[in-house]
Design an enzyme around this catalytic site. Structure first.
Site: not given
Ligand code: THU
Length: 141
Positions: A45, A58, A94, A97
């Protein structure tokens, strides 16, 4: 995938997590994306002072792969936790993603591996995380 291959992909996600740039949330995530030909792309991230411009681990991995010409994926391993050396919780992807995975991956085949504490992990199919999703197939008759 064999158990050994799964463990190896999870380990690559944990290594990628070390590059996480998360000064605001201090929640660090790494991801390792396995292509059908065995190639692995990793991501972490990357946060931003303009919070909405943050990108998840991701999607970083998926965009890396697609931008190098890879679009056929077998599995993704994800390792996320509040900033600390070890993984203390399962960090599922999430919604955004999951939707990006749906663009390239078959929901009935694409495997999602999620690291948990003490080298344990969970696994499920993309279709379990995004049932009745919207994908490229919807745009054709
Ligand atoms: N994050 C990810 O990298 N992947 C997810 O699927 C969920 C959230 C990141 C974004 C942000 O940097 C931090 O975790 C806290 O939301």
């Amino acid at each position: 995938m064999t158990e050994l291959q799964k463990k190896d992909l999870l380990e690559q996600a944990k290594q990628a997590r070390k590059f996480s740039y998360a000064p605001y949330s201090e929640y660090c995530v790494g991801a390792a994306l396995l292509c059908n030909d065995g190639t692995v792309f990793t991501g972490c991230n990357i946060e931003n002072a303009a919070f909405g411009d943050t990108v998840c681990a991701e999607r970083t991995a998926i965009f890396q792969a697609v931008s190098k010409g890879f679009q056929d994926f077998t599995a993704i391993a994800i390792a996320g936790s509040p900033k600390q050396e070890n993984i203390s919780q399962a960090s599922y992807p999430c919604g955004s993603c999951r939707q990006v995975m749906r663009e390239f991956c078959n929901p009935d085949q694409f495997l999602v591996l999620v690291a948990d504490h003490d080298d344990s992990f969970h696994e499920c199919l993309l279709g379990d995380l995004l049932p009745r999703g919207f994908g490229p197939d919807n745009l054709t008759d």
